[in-house]
Write a protein that holds these residues in place. Structure first.
Motif, mmCIF file in Angstrom:
data_model
loop_
_atom_site.group_PDB
_atom_site.id
_atom_site.type_symbol
_atom_site.label_atom_id
_atom_site.label_comp_id
_atom_site.label_asym_id
_atom_site.label_seq_id
_atom_site.Cartn_x
_atom_site.Cartn_y
_atom_site.Cartn_z
ATOM 1 N N UNK B 79 0.838 -1.193 0.000
ATOM 2 C CA UNK B 79 0.000 0.000 0.000
ATOM 3 C C UNK B 79 0.878 1.249 0.000
ATOM 4 N N UNK B 81 0.657 5.178 0.844
ATOM 5 C CA UNK B 81 -0.243 6.088 1.541
ATOM 6 C C UNK B 81 -0.145 7.492 0.955
ATOM 7 N N UNK B 83 0.294 10.366 2.436
ATOM 8 C CA UNK B 83 1.452 11.126 2.913
ATOM 9 C C UNK B 83 2.687 10.237 2.979
ATOM 10 N N UNK B 85 3.783 7.870 4.588
ATOM 11 C CA UNK B 85 3.971 7.112 5.831
ATOM 12 C C UNK B 85 5.311 6.394 5.868
ATOM 13 N N UNK B 86 6.376 7.105 5.472
ATOM 14 C CA UNK B 86 7.711 6.520 5.611
ATOM 15 C C UNK B 86 8.115 6.607 7.077
ATOM 16 N N UNK B 87 8.830 5.588 7.564
ATOM 17 C CA UNK B 87 9.223 5.588 8.970
ATOM 18 C C UNK B 87 10.354 6.592 9.162
ATOM 19 N N UNK B 88 10.110 7.648 9.946
ATOM 20 C CA UNK B 88 11.120 8.719 10.036
ATOM 21 C C UNK B 88 12.394 8.280 10.758
ATOM 22 N N UNK B 89 12.306 7.211 11.576
ATOM 23 C CA UNK B 89 13.477 6.800 12.345
ATOM 24 C C UNK B 89 14.326 5.782 11.588
ATOM 25 N N UNK B 90 13.902 5.397 10.394
ATOM 26 C CA UNK B 90 14.667 4.423 9.610
ATOM 27 C C UNK B 90 15.154 5.086 8.324
ATOM 28 N N UNK B 94 16.250 0.699 5.238
ATOM 29 C CA UNK B 94 15.469 0.016 6.267
ATOM 30 C C UNK B 94 13.975 0.169 6.031
ATOM 31 N N UNK B 98 11.655 -3.047 5.516
ATOM 32 C CA UNK B 98 10.759 -3.298 6.651
ATOM 33 C C UNK B 98 9.799 -4.459 6.388
ATOM 34 N N UNK B 153 8.955 0.529 -1.249
ATOM 35 C CA UNK B 153 8.637 -0.241 -0.046
ATOM 36 C C UNK B 153 7.440 -1.155 -0.293
ATOM 37 N N UNK B 154 6.474 -0.634 -1.061
ATOM 38 C CA UNK B 154 5.271 -1.428 -1.297
ATOM 39 C C UNK B 154 5.522 -2.566 -2.288
#
Lengths: 576, 369
Positions: B79, B81, B83, B85-90, B94, B98, B153-154
């Motif tokens: 999916x 998104x 916005x 929705x990328x993980x800001x801490x990775x 990564x 994920x 990522x998707x």
């Protein structure tokens, strides 16, 4: 939509809502059980016990007894005193804090940022340490009074730090930052475009302030008034040390317990709790009617007005420097006194002999070291427990559907925050002072664990709020994305929620740790002689006129707080 | 058998029905669009497909299996998104890894896991033209690059279905058009099935093989872009997709042959319309109805000698709006207001009399809802 329609809408929902993105069912049950037990033992039972015990007089059950005790003149008087003191405190703090916030938010002058930060300083001062510093500075044998006495050759001190004036001065000094900080934050949120629109429509500056800016600040002002009122109601150290014959409820509860007059202590505790809760509900209701959501999305960037003229800049800078000196003076005094030799400061303006022996004493003396050890250990245990607890609570309440149960849990979790420290301590002391049905023969009072438990109960709401706020700031889509990518609940928790929430949670926990390190109000009610925290040691040093030692304790506490504030600030800025 | 089918899905939020009785089937390899104005329930429908919302009623079937209650992490969909929705801490690597890590052994043998993980992440980043971006922090990237990472990522998990929630709405117009083209090419090259949510008709037409047009939680029409544009099933679809002239009219003749006569309520003109038999069956004589004709289907000429067959009306030019390649002419034919889109507007002046032609085969009879 009115209430009835809402109700109808709720009942129309499908009978069995399927939960999405909540904990797996078995873990939910276990977690729910743990949370329910902690709330039952820590919040529900002690408070219910105090309430029932207050209603139960001489073995018989009757509200009449409660009202009979309540109608004693001293109790009613002290309740009225507490309320009057708090209302006056709120007014004075608003008068000091709001204009200051406008000055710092609306105008640019040299050193603005530094002084703006300094102005919030009293907020982090432990109440007992602040009280002690105030006595050294403004007391009748303090530096200010002595200086005047020497300059004008007065035979006695020009004033005595006692009673209403002293309490209001001290309360304003320590609590005006609520108004200052929240008004400042509110001003930052106010869309400058609205003021510009009002000006373009022909409104004068004064009209813009009254009709546009202040109405938008109302939520901030109400929140500040609430915090100030609650803090003032719970204030204990200042009334104890220089309240004179101003008898506030917290002090009366403490005295009644010292006298062994349990029924009066319990009744006053219930009264104090009820007043605090009523204030909380009143302010929140009022706030609910005054919340504005900005309709415009794209705001105008706010520009600070630069004070242009040379004289104006000079005046503003001078005023800011004078003001921040005034704020720093009590702390400077404390540092100064911490280097004075115990017993040497008698009638001189300033302490005559300086030495580092107080700090050396604290570092080497077995007793002093054990006091710090006690506080570190107990605050550490309480903080760690609060941290784990807040993740448990949010794991249950911050995911999946909102239900009545979750709302109830939230209310119960936040309840100890709304109650003055005196109430929390008295309720635990009374509920777990003798064997009962819930605990069997286990008695908490008199053991090491009573203080960590009380610290945990008093301060865990702060950590829960910090974690909740961090989770609320978290983009929901992040955990959803992790879910779609194949991560189950535990993986989402460890790999997404925890790393992102950790900085905020840690900042909250550190804050709680330093507050617990300096806790006095509840400690003085339930501490055991074998396990004295720092605050009790400060109070007894003051009683023995070991002023240097008392000040040295205070300086170390303040240094710890300063370090923690810097670390917490870093953590929070990294969280953004 | 369709790859994905939604059967009578419904979802309420409080008192409002976000999705009401939606049934849609998506074929394997199809780029499927959910198109509608904001608040029409398209995103909720997508979230139900992803498993992020549980429907109140109806079932979701994938490859013939009922997955209505299956947790999102067990569906194996990708999916993207709105916005991102990328993980800001990775970092980028990564983020892309994920999903592969979360799946653990599933699909990858443990012995070659790390090596193949590296390979697969790099492959995914190559596909979105971000080779070597693995060590970058997410917040260092531009909006367009973040969007590519989200797509990488998707697709890294080799999803059996790819879901897009308005992924291009945060990009500026020029970048949006380029990305649109690349996105469709990528999905087709990887032979993926995609469901794409958007409120932008142009975007949906450019990307999708078939589109479901939604409003107020209902699906109005499902079809290929051209079909939706030329044969809108109802008033909503006719209005929502591009500009359209809607003409209120009464049916005159009773015969159900393709050339039926209608009388317009405004202007009282008689129009011949080639309507489908099934539509005529539902419409009695002298009953009011709506006719539609696209502005570009109307021809405008200065005099009577137009050679095209069709409904000819005399009209007066009320307004001319020049917009570059085309000009929109607003016309008044004895009270009947029409808009015509022409390439050449030279010689036309406001207030001039002219002749408009409404071709019989370009007129549509609309059903009311």
């Amino acid at each position: 939509m009115n209430l009835l329609e809402k109700k109808a809408a709720t009942s129309r929902r499908t009978p069995k809502p399927r939960r999405r993105f909540a904990l797996p069912a078995p873990s939910t049950s276990v977690l729910f059980l743990i949370i329910a037990l902690v709330l039952l033992y820590g919040v529900i039972y002690p408070n219910a016990h105090v309430l029932l015990a207050a209603l139960q007089h001489d073995g018989s059950w009757s509200p009449a007894n409660f009202f009979a005790v309540l109608s004693q003149r001293t109790i009613v008087e002290s309740a009225l005193t507490s309320i009057t003191l708090s209302v006056l405190t709120v007014l004075l703090c608003a008068l000091a804090g709001v204009p200051l916030a406008f000055l710092f938010e609306r105008y640019a002058f040299p050193g603005r940022r530094l002084f703006a930060a300094l102005a919030a300083l009293p907020l982090v001062l432990p109440p007992l340490v602040g009280t002690v510093a105030f006595i050294f500075l403004c007391g009748e044998s303090g530096i200010l009074a002595r200086s005047l006495q020497h300059v004008f050759h007065l035979s006695k001190a020009p004033w005595s730090l006692r009673g209403w004036g002293a309490l209001l001065l001290f309360h304003t000094y320590t609590m005006y930052p609520f108004f200052y900080v929240l008004t400042g934050a509110g001003l930052q949120r106010v869309d400058a475009g609205l003021a510009e629109a009002a000006r373009s429509l022909g409104a004068s500056r004064a009209r813009v302030l009254l009709r546009v800016t202040l109405p938008q600040l109302t939520p901030s002002l109400i929140a500040a008034a609430l915090l100030t009122f609650m803090t003032s109601m719970a204030s204990f150290s200042a009334p104890l040390l220089f309240g004179g014959n101003v008898r506030v409820l917290t002090l009366e509860i403490f005295n009644a317990r010292q006298r062994g007059d349990t029924s009066i202590a319990l009744t006053e505790t219930v009264l104090l709790a009820l007043i605090s809760l009523a204030a909380l509900i009143f302010f929140q209701r009022y706030e609910g009617t005054r919340r504005f959501v900005a309709a415009a999305m794209k705001g105008t960037t706010r520009r600070r007005q630069t004070i242009g003229s040379g004289l104006g800049r000079l005046l503003a800078a001078c005023a800011a420097i004078a003001f921040s000196l005034l704020l720093a003076l009590p702390i400077a005094t404390l540092v100064l006194v911490s280097f004075s030799r115990d017993g040497s400061w008698t009638t001189q303006t300033l302490p005559p002999v300086y030495t580092v022996s107080n700090f050396a004493h604290l570092a080497t003396d077995v007793d002093a070291r054990s006091v710090f050890g006690n506080s570190l250990l107990m605050a550490g245990i309480a903080t760690l427990a609060a941290l784990v607890w807040s993740f448990c609570v949010t794991a249950l309440t911050a995911t999946g559907r909102r239900t009545r149960w979750k709302r109830l849990i939230n209310v119960l979790v936040l309840l100890p925050w709304a109650l003055p420290g005196t109430v929390v301590a008295v309720s635990i002391a009374e509920a777990y002072g003798q064997p009962n049905a819930l605990t069997g023969s286990f008695i908490l009072v008199g053991t090491f664990w009573i203080l960590p438990v009380v610290y945990f109960l008093r301060f865990m709401p702060l950590v829960v709020r910090a974690v909740q706020a961090s989770i609320e700031q978290l983009d929901r889509a992040l955990e959803e994305a992790a879910g779609v990518l194949g991560a189950n609940w535990w993986r989402r928790f460890w790999r997404v929620r925890l790393p992102l929430v950790a900085p905020g949670a840690l900042a909250g926990a550190l804050l709680v740790f330093v507050i617990a390190m300096g806790e006095y109000v509840a400690s003085v009610i339930v501490f055991t002689p074998g396990n004295r925290p720092v605050s009790i040691a400060i109070a007894s040093a003051m009683r023995d006129f070991n002023l240097g030692t008392a000040a040295a304790y205070g300086v170390i506490l303040i240094a710890m707080i300063a370090i923690v504030m810097i670390v917490a600030g870093r953590l929070e800025s990294r969280a953004r | 058998m369709p790859l994905l089918s939604l059967n009578n899905i419904s979802k309420r939020f409080g008192a409002t029905a976000a999705v009401a009785d939606v049934s849609v089937a998506v074929e394997r390899g199809e780029f499927f669009g959910l198109l509608g104005p904001s608040g029409c329930g398209k995103t909720t429908t997508l979230r139900i497909i992803a498993g992020l919302e549980a429907p109140d009623g109806g079932t979701v079937e994938f490859e013939g299996r009922d997955i209505t209650t299956l947790q999102p992490e067990r569906r194996g969909f990708g999916m993207v998104f709105q916005n991102y929705a990328l993980f800001p801490h990775l970092n980028v690597f990564e983020n892309v890894a994920f999903g592969l890590r979360a799946r653990g052994g599933r699909g990858i043998s443990p012995t070659v896991r790390e090596g193949s993980l590296q390979e697969r992440v790099e492959q995914a980043l190559d596909l979105v033209q971000l080779p070597g971006f693995g060590t970058r922090r997410v917040d260092e990237l531009s909006g367009g690059q973040q969007q590519r990472v989200a797509i990488a990522r998707a697709i890294a998990i080799e999803p059996s279905l790819l879901l897009f929630d308005e992924p291009l709405s945060n990009l500026d117009v020029a970048l949006r058009e380029d990305t649109r083209r690349e996105l469709r090419a990528l999905v087709k090259r990887l032979d993926l099935t995609a469901v794409y949510v958007t409120h932008d008709q142009v975007e949906a037409f450019a990307l999708c093989d078939r589109i479901a047009v939604m409003s107020e939680g209902r699906v109005h029409q499902v079809g290929a872009p051209r079909e939706l544009y030329e044969n809108p099933a109802n008033v909503f679809v006719a209005k929502f997709l591009g500009r359209n002239n809607l003409i209120r009219a009464l049916r005159l003749t009773s015969s159900n042959d393709p050339s039926t006569r209608f009388k317009t309520l405004e202007g009282g003109h008689t129009l011949i319309v080639s309507a489908r038999h099934d539509q005529l069956m539902r419409l009695a004589v002298n009953k009011p109805c709506l006719l539609a004709i696209r502005p570009e289907a109307i021809t405008v000429s200065k005099d009577q000698d137009g050679s095209e067959a069709g409904n000819r009306l005399a009209a007066r030019i009320e307004h001319l709006e020049f917009s570059g390649a085309t000009t929109t002419i607003t016309l008044d034919a004895n009270g009947l207001k029409l808009e015509a889109l022409v390439l050449q507007a030279e010689g036309f002046r406001i207030g001039h009399e002219c002749v408009v032609t409404l071709p019989v085969d370009r007129m549509e009879l609309l059903s009311e809802s």
